[in-house]
Design an enzyme around this catalytic site. Structure first.
Site, short mmCIF file in Angstrom:
data_model
loop_
_atom_site.label_atom_id
_atom_site.label_comp_id
_atom_site.label_asym_id
_atom_site.label_seq_id
_atom_site.Cartn_x
_atom_site.Cartn_y
_atom_site.Cartn_z
N CYS A 1 2.66 1.28 1.80
CA CYS A 1 1.59 1.39 0.79
C CYS A 1 1.95 1.13 -0.49
O CYS A 1 2.93 1.16 -0.89
CB CYS A 1 0.77 2.66 1.38
SG CYS A 1 1.37 4.22 0.89
N CYS B 1 3.96 3.94 -1.91
CA CYS B 1 5.62 3.68 -1.65
C CYS B 1 5.60 2.75 -2.89
O CYS B 1 6.80 3.14 -3.46
CB CYS B 1 5.86 3.20 -0.39
SG CYS B 1 4.99 4.08 1.04
N CYS C 1 -11.32 4.69 20.65
CA CYS C 1 -10.92 5.80 19.86
C CYS C 1 -9.61 5.82 19.40
O CYS C 1 -9.01 4.83 19.33
CB CYS C 1 -10.92 6.96 21.13
SG CYS C 1 -9.68 6.92 22.15
N CYS D 1 -6.36 4.89 21.04
CA CYS D 1 -6.09 3.48 21.14
C CYS D 1 -5.26 3.00 19.99
O CYS D 1 -4.53 2.25 20.22
CB CYS D 1 -7.36 2.52 21.67
SG CYS D 1 -8.36 3.24 22.88
N ASP E 1 -5.00 1.31 -22.97
CA ASP E 1 -4.25 0.70 -24.19
C ASP E 1 -5.29 -0.26 -24.91
O ASP E 1 -6.39 -0.62 -24.53
CB ASP E 1 -3.28 -0.38 -23.45
CG ASP E 1 -2.47 -1.22 -24.43
OD1 ASP E 1 -1.68 -0.88 -25.13
OD2 ASP E 1 -2.89 -2.46 -24.39
N ASP F 1 -3.78 -4.48 -19.49
CA ASP F 1 -4.13 -5.76 -19.16
C ASP F 1 -3.25 -6.40 -17.99
O ASP F 1 -3.51 -7.69 -17.51
CB ASP F 1 -3.73 -6.64 -20.47
CG ASP F 1 -2.39 -6.82 -20.73
OD1 ASP F 1 -1.72 -6.38 -19.96
OD2 ASP F 1 -2.28 -7.15 -21.90
N ASP G 1 1.48 -4.61 -19.80
CA ASP G 1 1.54 -3.01 -19.45
C ASP G 1 2.14 -2.75 -18.08
O ASP G 1 1.86 -1.59 -17.74
CB ASP G 1 0.16 -2.42 -19.60
CG ASP G 1 -0.34 -2.73 -20.99
OD1 ASP G 1 0.48 -2.45 -21.96
OD2 ASP G 1 -1.47 -3.19 -21.22
#
Length: 844
Positions: free
Chosen positions: A24, A27, A120, A123, A532, A735, A739
């Site tokens: 994700c 991470c 559900c 599954c 910024d 931006d 950055d």
């Protein structure tokens, strides 16, 4: 010009490092944070969807061993060259070509599947496990609400392997997009919905007489329907409408597994089977009126019917939850007119090639990203960027796919087509966010993995307990059935994904792209927002605000200054030259130019030696500044930079010709954005490379009390880390280009851009347009979405925690239990949909 500025850094060759184990955006940020601390790393950006870290080296660059150690310290591993991602190399570009954003993901093995048959959260876990067991799969995420799966795998993994794994798990899967256009998919959904409604209507018509006999005593009708008639009414419902539950249960049992359908099949079969047994044993009384008092056909039929209704309403709610992606996907027309060999042709939009000249009439949608070559119009880009005001378009202006040409014929040269367009990249990012899971979902997944087996165990104990207590087999069985049908793992499975789908969809409609659910969850805990200054709170395009002659005519001062700055690419120099041209002054070419880093320049113009720059530059060349110090102070109070213009005569004479005040205008809505940040209870902070005095002047105008001034680009990361060490949860707004290291170092990075690749990839949250008011809106959406997740999970857990014991205690009939179960999942999805109304009311 270099007055009060730094020289532009020389371009460096980037390094690319494959990283394994990321799941994700959180991470990715962890890896970025560790890599940024390695000596020799100027900046780093990590994309978890590609499994790649892109590193800008500083000086000689970092050692590979140090990079690998940093990745391991972060809890991840470096991939093998040629397997998961490219090895460390200095000749790969920092960014994939614009038209290859989607292709880059596919090449890295990011697959999206459409999955059918899930009922559900159990599954979901089963399919994720099946996909994760495919060799080469790094991560699999399944979304119950959108009926989809997103898989990150090695390039060697094929879609066929993934769909085969899903089928072996007992479900059906196809690669997303393999079933045709968005319009045809919508048509199939409508057709399927009608089929479901017809099935429910048939089941309801057969069930109503069975339920009506419960009201017979109230209207003076004695007895019940004949048992054989009850059987004739209930059998089509149980076998026909309920066949799907048996089919899924059989598949699950063959794999020694259970799910929501198993609970429904077991519960209704028990009630129907007991009633069928009693019917058969009645003999001749099977056709007698009033002999059906001890039967429970109505319970079995009502549960099946109510579950069908719940599934239909649930499907409608979840489809509405994913309406944002559907709306975006519908923006691209199926056909387009292009000019080829001097003739206008109508072709499929997928057949448009780069460089084609596309004709877009008034009222039509723009099919590709491109540049206007001929024509004038206004484009409505609201569904792409969230900007409601039409944008003027003329020759040379860029247009994006999905926008509406309001008036006038436009001829557009295609610069990005198909998956490379901004629209397709937005759709891909929103889908990725909706497929991801916030950290809170881990608890739900653990509970869901044991939920259905635990419910079956509770039902068995309930039946056994009532039987042992002497209540009789029928009472024991009915209470066990009530436990089976009232349990609702669907509510647990839908609680998080429906809220994430609606929240990310609401954000996307407002021009805010949230890359993953982890960023969505992290944003709700922000305490400090760092802006910024340049390009974020200000336009980023400085302009001359004042011309103050001292020992020269105004036009002469402008002509000399613009001529000296003529060949500089510095923003302040460009502002001076542009201002002079607008005033009708044509600058000449300087004979010589000498730059002093951080101070200014010395130029030979019209036979005169000019000194331009800051006060330090004037002092270095002995130019007196007393006559301009009061003016310079006024500039500083207004937040402007001062360009001093002096002359060094041949005989050693030095004089001040005048001063130029250069300022960067505040963006529309900047002050409003800061006020909204404060209303959310957050602390706004402005980060700037300007002097303390200049930065504070801008901050006062915006209403910002905390200012971090004089911060060089390399120092932005240090400031972010310092605030985080002080216990603040930091959102960094920049931006998305210069950055990037600071965005990665923050708890939440918010990249403000115009839909460019960098803006879309450098932070957890990307703003599609340069409007600072989107920052509080993004944080507000995050808070409200997470609030819905908490409400949904609270309801789902409390419902099951309370309902199951109540059913086990014999206080609920199977019919009431079935209705409550159907209502629970629908209520969770509907509560998530309220995010749309809640957000609209707050923005009104």
């Amino acid at each position: 010009m270099s007055a009060a500025s730094e020289a532009a850094p020389a371009p460096r060759q980037p390094l690319t490092l494959p990283v394994q184990g990321m799941s994700c955006g959180g991470c990715a940020k962890t890896v970025q944070r560790h890599l940024a601390e390695v000596p020799g790393v100027a900046s780093v950006r990590v994309d978890h969807t590609e499994g790649v870290a892109r590193i800008e080296p500083d000086g000689a660059g970092p050692a590979r061993d140090a990079l690998e150690a940093a990745v391991r310290e972060a809890g991840y591993s470096v991939g093998d060259a040629g397997a998961e991602a490219p090895a460390v190399t200095a000749d790969a570009p920092a960014e994939a070509p614009r038209s290859g954003a989607h292709a880059a993901r596919v090449a890295q093995g990011v697959h999206e599947l459409t999955v059918q048959g899930m009922s559900c959260a159990s599954c979901v876990n089963r399919i994720e496990t099946a996909l994760s067991e495919v060799p080469g799969v790094r991560r699999a995420s399944v979304n119950l609400a959108s009926k989809s799966a997103r898989v990150e795998a090695a390039p060697s993994v094929t879609p066929e392997q993934l769909t085969s794994a899903v089928r072996e798990a007992g479900y059906d899967a196809k690669p997303a997009g393999s079933t045709g256009s968005a319009a045809s998919a919508a048509a199939r959904e409508d057709s399927g919905a009608w089929t479901e409604w017809l099935l429910f209507a048939g089941a309801a018509l057969l069930t109503l007489p069975l339920m009506a006999q419960m009201l017979f005593p109230l209207v003076g009708i004695p007895g019940h329907l004949p048992p054989l008639l009850q059987l004739a009414l209930a059998l089509p419902v149980q076998v026909g409408a309920g066949w799907r539950f048996y089919r899924t249960t059989w598949k699950e049992l063959k794999r020694r597994s259970v799910n929501m359908d198993t609970l429904v099949a077991l519960g209704t079969s028990a009630a129907f089977g007991l009633s069928l047994f009693h019917t058969v044993t009645l003999g001749d009384a099977m056709i007698a009126w009033g002999a059906g008092g001890g039967l429970y056909y109505e319970a079995a039929a009502a549960v099946v019917t109510l579950v069908l209704l719940g599934r239909i309403l649930e499907t409608r709610a979840t489809q509405r939850a994913g309406a944002a992606v559907a709306a975006l996907a519908a923006l691209r027309p199926d056909t387009v007119r292009v000019v080829r060999d001097g003739e206008t042709q109508t072709i499929r939009v997928d057949d448009v090639a780069l460089g084609d000249l596309v004709l877009v009439r008034a009222g039509e949608r723009v099919p590709v990203d491109g540049v206007v070559r001929d024509g004038e119009s206004h484009a409505d880009e609201s569904l792409v960027t969230g900007e409601s005001k039409p944008v003027a378009k003329a020759a040379g202006d860029a247009v994006v796919a999905g926008s509406i040409n309001n008036d006038g014929l436009l001829r557009i040269e295609a610069t990005a087509v198909g998956a490379g367009t901004t629209l397709d990249r937005i759709i891909d990012l929103v889908r990725a966010a909706q497929a991801s899971k916030p950290p809170v979902q881990r608890l739900v997944d653990r509970v869901a993995s044991v939920f259905v087996p635990a419910v079956i165990a509770v039902a068995v104990v309930t039946g056994a307990g009532w039987a042992i207590a002497g209540a009789g087999a029928e009472v024991a069985l009915l209470n066990a059935v009530a436990v089976l049908v009232i349990a609702c793992p669907c509510a647990l499975g839908l609680a998080t994904p429906t809220a994430v789908m609606v929240g990310t969809g609401v954000a996307a409609r407002n021009g805010v792209l949230i890359r993953d659910a982890a960023s969505l969850e992290a944003a709700r805990g922000v305490t400090t927002v760092i802006f910024d200054k340049t390009g974020t709170l200000t336009e980023g395009r400085p302009s001359v605000r004042a011309v103050e002659p001292v020992d020269a005519e105004r036009d002469t001062l402008l002509r000399l200054a613009a001529s000296a700055e003529q060949e500089s690419t510095h923003p302040l120099a460009s502002a001076v030259v542009a201002y002079a041209r607008d005033a009708g002054i044509t600058p000449g070419a300087p004979e010589t130019v000498t730059t002093t880093a951080g101070k200014g320049i010395v130029a030979r113009v019209e036979g005169r030696t000019l000194v331009l720059g800051n006060a330090a530059q004037m002092a270095a060349y002995g130019v007196p500044t007393e006559a301009g110090e009061a003016t310079a102070q006024q500039h500083g109070d207004r937040g402007w930079s001062t360009i001093w213009v002096g002359e060094a005569g041949e005989g050693g004479d030095r004089k001040l010709l005048g001063l130029l005040g250069v300022g960067d205008a505040l963006k529309d809505g900047a002050a409003e954005a800061v006020a909204a940040i404060k209303d959310l209870g957050l602390t706004p902070v402005m980060l700037s490379g300007d002097t303390q005095r200049t930065a504070e002047a801008v901050a006062r105008e915006l209403g910002i009390e905390r200012v971090l001034a004089g911060v060089l680009p390399d120092g932005k990361v240090d400031e972010v880390k310092r605030l985080r060490r002080n216990g603040e949860v930091v959102a960094m707004v920049g931006d998305g280009i210069n950055d990037a290291p600071a965005l990665a170092a923050a708890d939440v990075g918010i990249a403000m851009g115009g839909g460019t690749d960098v803006a879309l990839q450098s932070a957890g949250i990307a703003l599609m347009r340069g409007d600072p008011r989107l920052v509080p809106r993004a944080i507000g959406v995050s808070r409200r979405t997470y609030g819905k997740i908490r409400q949904n999970l609270f309801w789902a857990f409390v419902y099951n925690t309370v309902a199951i014991p109540v059913a086990a205690a014999g206080l609920l009939s199977p019919v009431i239990a079935g209705a409550a179960m159907a209502l629970s999942s629908v209520s969770v999805a509907t509560n998530s949909l309220l995010l749309n109304r809640d957000t609209q009311s707050r923005e009104a």
